[in-house]
Motif scaffolding. Structure first.
Motif, PDB file in Angstrom:
ATOM      1  N   SER A  59       0.830  -1.196   0.000  1.00 21.16           N
ATOM      2  CA  SER A  59       0.000   0.000   0.000  1.00 21.16           C
ATOM      3  C   SER A  59       0.870   1.255   0.000  1.00 21.16           C
ATOM      4  O   SER A  59       1.869   1.336   0.711  1.00 21.16           O
ATOM      5  N   GLU A  60       0.491   2.236  -0.810  1.00 21.70           N
ATOM      6  CA  GLU A  60       1.241   3.482  -0.893  1.00 21.70           C
ATOM      7  C   GLU A  60       0.721   4.496   0.120  1.00 21.70           C
ATOM      8  O   GLU A  60      -0.364   4.351   0.673  1.00 21.70           O
ATOM      9  N   ALA A  61       1.516   5.529   0.362  1.00 25.31           N
ATOM     10  CA  ALA A  61       1.125   6.570   1.313  1.00 25.31           C
ATOM     11  C   ALA A  61      -0.009   7.405   0.740  1.00 25.31           C
ATOM     12  O   ALA A  61      -0.115   7.592  -0.474  1.00 25.31           O
ATOM     13  N   ILE A  62      -0.867   7.907   1.610  1.00 22.73           N
ATOM     14  CA  ILE A  62      -1.981   8.753   1.191  1.00 22.73           C
ATOM     15  C   ILE A  62      -1.469  10.156   0.901  1.00 22.73           C
ATOM     16  O   ILE A  62      -0.723  10.736   1.682  1.00 22.73           O
ATOM     17  N   SER A  63      -1.873  10.699  -0.216  1.00 14.44           N
ATOM     18  CA  SER A  63      -1.529  12.073  -0.584  1.00 14.44           C
ATOM     19  C   SER A  63      -2.721  12.972  -0.253  1.00 14.44           C
ATOM     20  O   SER A  63      -3.866  12.585  -0.441  1.00 14.44           O
ATOM     21  N   CYS A  64      -2.439  14.158   0.228  1.00 20.62           N
ATOM     22  CA  CYS A  64      -3.513  15.081   0.619  1.00 20.62           C
ATOM     23  C   CYS A  64      -3.583  16.278  -0.321  1.00 20.62           C
ATOM     24  O   CYS A  64      -3.677  17.427   0.111  1.00 20.62           O
ATOM     25  N   LYS A  65      -3.522  16.003  -1.611  1.00 18.65           N
ATOM     26  CA  LYS A  65      -3.638  17.076  -2.593  1.00 18.65           C
ATOM     27  C   LYS A  65      -4.369  16.562  -3.824  1.00 18.65           C
ATOM     28  O   LYS A  65      -4.474  15.358  -4.042  1.00 18.65           O
ATOM     29  N   GLY A  66      -4.867  17.504  -4.629  1.00 23.09           N
ATOM     30  CA  GLY A  66      -5.583  17.132  -5.838  1.00 23.09           C
ATOM     31  C   GLY A  66      -7.016  16.724  -5.543  1.00 23.09           C
ATOM     32  O   GLY A  66      -7.539  16.936  -4.452  1.00 23.09           O
ATOM     33  N   LEU A  67      -7.656  16.122  -6.537  1.00 18.83           N
ATOM     34  CA  LEU A  67      -9.015  15.602  -6.386  1.00 18.83           C
ATOM     35  C   LEU A  67      -8.928  14.137  -5.986  1.00 18.83           C
ATOM     36  O   LEU A  67      -8.341  13.322  -6.700  1.00 18.83           O
ATOM     37  N   GLU A  93      -5.600   9.962  -9.329  1.00 16.05           N
ATOM     38  CA  GLU A  93      -4.518   9.020  -9.058  1.00 16.05           C
ATOM     39  C   GLU A  93      -4.709   8.249  -7.765  1.00 16.05           C
ATOM     40  O   GLU A  93      -4.053   7.239  -7.542  1.00 16.05           O
ATOM     41  N   GLN A  94      -5.587   8.719  -6.900  1.00 19.69           N
ATOM     42  CA  GLN A  94      -5.749   8.117  -5.577  1.00 19.69           C
ATOM     43  C   GLN A  94      -7.215   7.826  -5.285  1.00 19.69           C
ATOM     44  O   GLN A  94      -8.067   8.701  -5.402  1.00 19.69           O
ATOM     45  N   LEU A  95      -7.506   6.595  -4.915  1.00 20.36           N
ATOM     46  CA  LEU A  95      -8.859   6.159  -4.554  1.00 20.36           C
ATOM     47  C   LEU A  95      -8.811   5.630  -3.127  1.00 20.36           C
ATOM     48  O   LEU A  95      -8.144   4.628  -2.847  1.00 20.36           O
ATOM     49  N   ILE A  96      -9.513   6.322  -2.221  1.00 21.02           N
ATOM     50  CA  ILE A  96      -9.533   5.920  -0.814  1.00 21.02           C
ATOM     51  C   ILE A  96     -10.800   5.111  -0.547  1.00 21.02           C
ATOM     52  O   ILE A  96     -11.905   5.546  -0.877  1.00 21.02           O
ATOM     53  N   CYS A  97     -10.653   3.937   0.067  1.00 25.64           N
ATOM     54  CA  CYS A  97     -11.795   3.047   0.305  1.00 25.64           C
ATOM     55  C   CYS A  97     -11.946   2.736   1.788  1.00 25.64           C
ATOM     56  O   CYS A  97     -10.949   2.563   2.499  1.00 25.64           O
ATOM     57  N   SER A  98     -13.201   2.651   2.236  1.00 23.38           N
ATOM     58  CA  SER A  98     -13.462   2.180   3.598  1.00 23.38           C
ATOM     59  C   SER A  98     -13.058   0.712   3.688  1.00 23.38           C
ATOM     60  O   SER A  98     -12.983   0.005   2.668  1.00 23.38           O
ATOM     61  N   ASN A  99     -12.807   0.254   4.888  1.00 20.52           N
ATOM     62  CA  ASN A  99     -12.377  -1.136   5.069  1.00 20.52           C
ATOM     63  C   ASN A  99     -13.465  -2.137   4.705  1.00 20.52           C
ATOM     64  O   ASN A  99     -13.186  -3.326   4.531  1.00 20.52           O
ATOM     65  N   ASP A 100     -14.726  -1.678   4.584  1.00 21.36           N
ATOM     66  CA  ASP A 100     -15.835  -2.561   4.211  1.00 21.36           C
ATOM     67  C   ASP A 100     -16.060  -2.617   2.703  1.00 21.36           C
ATOM     68  O   ASP A 100     -16.903  -3.387   2.236  1.00 21.36           O
ATOM     69  N   VAL A 122      -5.002   2.533  -5.024  1.00 11.89           N
ATOM     70  CA  VAL A 122      -6.184   2.200  -4.219  1.00 11.89           C
ATOM     71  C   VAL A 122      -5.744   1.918  -2.787  1.00 11.89           C
ATOM     72  O   VAL A 122      -4.912   1.036  -2.549  1.00 11.89           O
ATOM     73  N   ILE A 123      -6.311   2.662  -1.830  1.00 11.13           N
ATOM     74  CA  ILE A 123      -5.898   2.558  -0.433  1.00 11.13           C
ATOM     75  C   ILE A 123      -7.112   2.284   0.443  1.00 11.13           C
ATOM     76  O   ILE A 123      -8.135   2.954   0.328  1.00 11.13           O
ATOM     77  N   TYR A 124      -7.000   1.290   1.327  1.00 11.46           N
ATOM     78  CA  TYR A 124      -8.047   0.982   2.298  1.00 11.46           C
ATOM     79  C   TYR A 124      -7.635   1.534   3.657  1.00 11.46           C
ATOM     80  O   TYR A 124      -6.511   1.296   4.113  1.00 11.46           O
TER      81      TYR A 124
END
Length: 211
Positions: A59-67, A93-100, A122-124
Motif C-alpha cells: 500500500s502506498e502513502a496517502i496524498s492530501c492534494k488534488g481531487l 490518481e488516488q482512490l480511498i476506500c473504507s475497510n468494508d 487504491v488505499i483501504y
C-alpha cells in the motif's frame, strides 16, 4: 489487460498462454499450457488464451492534494472496477476506500478495471481518521444535495460516494461539508437513484470540466 499491466509497476510472477504464437510487447515469455489447464486455473467460465499472475503491491502513502475519490462501503465488484477505470479516465490518481469496500483484488473487480488498476493508487483505511485529518473541502453525493450543475466546484477536493443501497453512512455523513446531487429530468421523476458508477462518472466530469 495483461498487456497494460506488463507496462505498470506490478511485478510479473507467471505468464501462461494456450497460443505459442501470441505476441505481447514485453520481454516476459509465456509458458504454453493446454486449454483444459487454463480452465482449471482461471476463475472465468470461458477464459481467454492467456493468464498472468502479478505480485500485489504494498500500500502506498496517502496524498492530501488534488481531487481524491472516497468510497464508503461499495460492495459490487463491477461497480468497483468501473470506478477505478473512471479514476484512470479522469486523472484521479488516488482512490480511498473504507475497510468494508469490496477487495480491489477480487477477480471481478480486476476484470472490470480493464487494466486501469495499474495506474490508480487504491488505499483501504479508516474513513473517520482520513477525513478527520484532511484540510481539503469534503463533498458527498446525496439525493437531496445542492444541484451539482449550480455548484462552484474546486480543483482540489474530496468526493465521497456511498453504498449502492444505503448511500453514505450516517457516521461519514456528519463529516461531509458540501452535499451535492444529480437532478432528475424525466417528467414522472419515478427513478429512485442512479447506479453508483454512473453517478461517479457524472460528478467527476463536473469536477474536471473547468480545469
Amino acid at each position: 489487460m495483461i498487456q497494460e499491466l506488463f507496462h505498470s509497476n506490478y511485478e510479473v510472477i507467471e505468464f501462461y498462454s494456450t497460443n505459442a504464437t501470441i505476441e505481447l510487447d514485453h520481454k516476459y515469455k509465456s509458458q504454453i499450457i493446454t486449454e483444459s489447464d487454463l480452465k482449471k486455473i482461471s476463475c472465468l467460465k470461458t477464459p481467454n488464451s492467456c493468464l498472468a499472475v502479478f505480485k500485489i503491491k504494498p500500500s502506498e502513502a496517502i496524498s492530501c492534494k488534488g481531487l481524491t475519490l472516497v468510497l464508503d462501503d461499495i460492495r459490487d465488484p463491477g461497480n468497483m472496477g468501473t470506478i477505478i477505470r473512471l479514476c484512470d479516465w479522469f486523472g484521479i490518481e488516488q482512490l480511498i476506500c473504507s475497510n468494508d469496500t469490496v477487495d480491489v483484488y477480487n477477480p471481478k473487480v480486476i476484470q472490470a478495471t480493464m487494466g486501469s488498476i495499474g495506474r490508480v493508487n487504491v488505499i483501504y483505511t479508516s474513513l473517520n481518521n482520513f477525513l478527520g485529518q484532511t484540510k481539503l473541502p469534503i463533498y458527498g453525493a446525496f439525493m437531496d444535495g445542492e444541484v451539482v450543475y449550480n455548484t462552484l466546484l474546486p480543483k482540489d477536493a474530496i468526493l465521497i460516494m456511498g453504498n449502492e443501497s444505503n448511500g453514505i453512512s450516517a457516521e461519514i455523513n456528519s463529516m461531509v461539508q458540501h452535499k451535492i446531487s444529480i437532478p432528475r429530468f424525466g417528467k414522472l421523476l419515478k427513478t429512485e437513484s442512479l447506479n453508483v458508477a454512473t453517478a461517479t462518472a457524472i460528478l467527476l466530469s463536473e469536477f474536471r470540466r473547468k480545469f
